[in-house]
Design a protein around this motif. Structure first.
Motif, PDB file in Angstrom:
ATOM      1  N   MET A  97       0.818  -1.214   0.000  1.00  0.00           N
ATOM      2  CA  MET A  97       0.000   0.000   0.000  1.00  0.00           C
ATOM      3  C   MET A  97       0.852   1.264   0.000  1.00  0.00           C
ATOM      4  O   MET A  97       0.432   2.314  -0.481  1.00  0.00           O
ATOM      5  CB  MET A  97      -0.944  -0.001   1.199  1.00  0.00           C
ATOM      6  CG  MET A  97      -2.044  -1.052   1.130  1.00  0.00           C
ATOM      7  SD  MET A  97      -2.981  -1.175   2.682  1.00  0.00           S
ATOM      8  CE  MET A  97      -3.587   0.510   2.836  1.00  0.00           C
ATOM      9  N   THR A  98       2.045   1.158   0.569  1.00  0.00           N
ATOM     10  CA  THR A  98       2.928   2.331   0.660  1.00  0.00           C
ATOM     11  C   THR A  98       4.098   2.219  -0.313  1.00  0.00           C
ATOM     12  O   THR A  98       5.141   2.834  -0.094  1.00  0.00           O
ATOM     13  CB  THR A  98       3.464   2.488   2.095  1.00  0.00           C
ATOM     14  OG1 THR A  98       4.219   1.315   2.464  1.00  0.00           O
ATOM     15  CG2 THR A  98       2.334   2.692   3.087  1.00  0.00           C
ATOM     16  N   TRP A  99       3.904   1.423  -1.371  1.00  0.00           N
ATOM     17  CA  TRP A  99       4.968   1.274  -2.364  1.00  0.00           C
ATOM     18  C   TRP A  99       5.329   2.655  -2.923  1.00  0.00           C
ATOM     19  O   TRP A  99       4.446   3.439  -3.259  1.00  0.00           O
ATOM     20  CB  TRP A  99       4.496   0.370  -3.502  1.00  0.00           C
ATOM     21  CG  TRP A  99       5.615  -0.072  -4.398  1.00  0.00           C
ATOM     22  CD1 TRP A  99       6.132   0.609  -5.452  1.00  0.00           C
ATOM     23  CD2 TRP A  99       6.361  -1.281  -4.298  1.00  0.00           C
ATOM     24  NE1 TRP A  99       7.151  -0.098  -6.027  1.00  0.00           N
ATOM     25  CE2 TRP A  99       7.324  -1.269  -5.346  1.00  0.00           C
ATOM     26  CE3 TRP A  99       6.313  -2.387  -3.438  1.00  0.00           C
ATOM     27  CZ2 TRP A  99       8.216  -2.316  -5.529  1.00  0.00           C
ATOM     28  CZ3 TRP A  99       7.215  -3.420  -3.625  1.00  0.00           C
ATOM     29  CH2 TRP A  99       8.154  -3.378  -4.669  1.00  0.00           C
ATOM     30  N   PRO A 100       6.619   2.984  -2.981  1.00  0.00           N
ATOM     31  CA  PRO A 100       7.015   4.333  -3.409  1.00  0.00           C
ATOM     32  C   PRO A 100       6.538   4.677  -4.817  1.00  0.00           C
ATOM     33  O   PRO A 100       6.679   3.865  -5.743  1.00  0.00           O
ATOM     34  CB  PRO A 100       8.552   4.290  -3.328  1.00  0.00           C
ATOM     35  CG  PRO A 100       8.903   2.836  -3.368  1.00  0.00           C
ATOM     36  CD  PRO A 100       7.782   2.118  -2.698  1.00  0.00           C
ATOM     37  N   THR A 101       5.960   5.845  -4.935  1.00  0.00           N
ATOM     38  CA  THR A 101       5.494   6.323  -6.244  1.00  0.00           C
ATOM     39  C   THR A 101       6.500   7.265  -6.888  1.00  0.00           C
ATOM     40  O   THR A 101       6.433   7.518  -8.090  1.00  0.00           O
ATOM     41  CB  THR A 101       4.151   7.053  -6.088  1.00  0.00           C
ATOM     42  OG1 THR A 101       4.291   8.122  -5.141  1.00  0.00           O
ATOM     43  CG2 THR A 101       3.068   6.092  -5.591  1.00  0.00           C
ATOM     44  N   GLU A 102       7.416   7.782  -6.083  1.00  0.00           N
ATOM     45  CA  GLU A 102       8.464   8.657  -6.583  1.00  0.00           C
ATOM     46  C   GLU A 102       9.754   7.856  -6.743  1.00  0.00           C
ATOM     47  O   GLU A 102       9.918   6.792  -6.123  1.00  0.00           O
ATOM     48  CB  GLU A 102       8.695   9.834  -5.629  1.00  0.00           C
ATOM     49  CG  GLU A 102       7.465  10.709  -5.410  1.00  0.00           C
ATOM     50  CD  GLU A 102       7.076  11.471  -6.661  1.00  0.00           C
ATOM     51  OE1 GLU A 102       7.982  11.759  -7.477  1.00  0.00           O
ATOM     52  OE2 GLU A 102       5.876  11.770  -6.840  1.00  0.00           O
ATOM     53  N   PRO A 103      10.682   8.325  -7.557  1.00  0.00           N
ATOM     54  CA  PRO A 103      11.964   7.630  -7.718  1.00  0.00           C
ATOM     55  C   PRO A 103      12.678   7.464  -6.367  1.00  0.00           C
ATOM     56  O   PRO A 103      12.697   8.384  -5.550  1.00  0.00           O
ATOM     57  CB  PRO A 103      12.757   8.540  -8.654  1.00  0.00           C
ATOM     58  CG  PRO A 103      11.724   9.301  -9.405  1.00  0.00           C
ATOM     59  CD  PRO A 103      10.590   9.515  -8.444  1.00  0.00           C
ATOM     60  N   VAL A 104      13.228   6.293  -6.155  1.00  0.00           N
ATOM     61  CA  VAL A 104      13.937   5.998  -4.907  1.00  0.00           C
ATOM     62  C   VAL A 104      15.430   6.033  -5.172  1.00  0.00           C
ATOM     63  O   VAL A 104      15.921   5.380  -6.100  1.00  0.00           O
ATOM     64  CB  VAL A 104      13.536   4.607  -4.367  1.00  0.00           C
ATOM     65  CG1 VAL A 104      14.321   4.289  -3.104  1.00  0.00           C
ATOM     66  CG2 VAL A 104      12.039   4.560  -4.108  1.00  0.00           C
TER      67      VAL A 104
END
Length: 300
Positions: free
Chosen positions: A195-202
């Motif tokens: 659910m909290t998978w990063p949506t911005e580049p990591v």
């Protein structure tokens, strides 16, 4: 202790002193629950094959209940509390506050081990150290107080887990116990991590920090600590808790530019003095050989 035991002691001290620094780097791009779930998954992928090779995986089926409880109080609870807490306080302060754990253990075990005058003084000094660290380092900062409270609650959870392993899971092989608790952690937190998978580049440093947390600070550190107990005994092995904060403060000040205040040194000195006094063995009145209960690894 022999040379091998000293090397293991120093290895564990470093491996359990750097998680707070790595967590600080990881949560720049990843959510706390994602970090904890990922750390558990990586550690389980390292530990379970070790248990399989050693033929000890069968112990999980018979002790699944206690292993599940340990996963909550030994890993899921404290890992989440520390990771969320570090959103509001420095990694240095986090490492220092966790050092109060031996004081909490001494207090919880007061029913079976009498509180002598020396141990009572140790408890008072330990909590005074916490008061100095929290009162002066985060004074007036509500979020800072919240973060410090989370970390202190994590220390209590670690202490409860220590007693639980001593009394309920001392017969479970270390690689199996550690592999089981980390696997359960990954399974329980997987939905929340997705659910909290990063949506911005990591950034690469976040992924690298997560990998190091899982492989070194959890899997390798647990196995090294259990081996240290076998070589040096639980009392000497437990002293590694006193050295972890030094590593945490050093890394935080050098690499994260965290402040080094006079209260840091004063509070740390009080906590260490309190830990040393409160964990001193109580002299036995009977002339019986002393026996040591196994102390489990506390995963930081």
């Amino acid at each position: 202790m022999n040379r091998r035991a000293w090397l293991l002691f120093l290895l564990v001290a470093v491996l359990w002193g750097i998680p707070y620094f790595l967590i600080k780097l990881a949560i720049d791009d990843l959510s706390p629950v994602f970090v904890v779930a990922g750390r558990g998954l990586i550690a389980a992928l390292v530990l379970l094959p070790v248990a399989a090779v050693r033929g000890t995986l069968g112990a999980l089926r018979a002790r699944l209940g206690v292993v599940s409880v340990l996963a909550v109080v030994h890993i899921i609870g404290p890992f989440l509390l520390i990771t969320y807490g570090e959103q509001h306080i420095t990694s240095s302060l986090t490492g220092l506050l966790i050092a109060v754990e031996p004081v909490v253990i001494a207090l919880l075990m007061s029913g079976t081990e009498p509180l002598t005058r020396v141990r009572t003084i140790g408890l008072v000094l330990g909590f005074a150290g916490v008061a100095v660290l929290v009162g002066l380092d985060v004074s007036g900062d509500r979020l800072g107080l919240l973060g410090a409270g989370m970390v202190l609650l994590a220390a209590v959870s670690y202490a409860v887990a220590t007693m639980l392993v001593q009394r309920r899971a001392a017969d479970v092989p270390p690689e199996t116990l550690a592999g089981g608790t980390t696997a359960i952690t990954a399974i329980v937190l997987a939905p929340f991590a997705i659910m909290t998978w990063p949506t911005e580049p990591v950034h690469a440093k976040a992924w690298t920090s997560l990998a190091l947390l899982g492989v070194l600070c959890t899997a390798v550190a647990l196995l090294a600590f259990y081996r240290l107990i076998a070589l040096a005994g639980s009392t000497r092995a437990g002293l590694v808790t006193y050295l972890n904060p030094v590593v945490a403060v050093f890394l935080g000040v050098i690499f994260l530019n965290e402040p080094l205040r006079w209260s840091t040194g004063a509070g740390f000195a009080l906590v260490i003095a309190g830990c040393w006094l409160s964990t001193r063995p109580v002299p036995s009145r009977a002339a019986e050989p002393e026996t040591e209960a196994a102390v489990p690894a506390v995963a930081h």
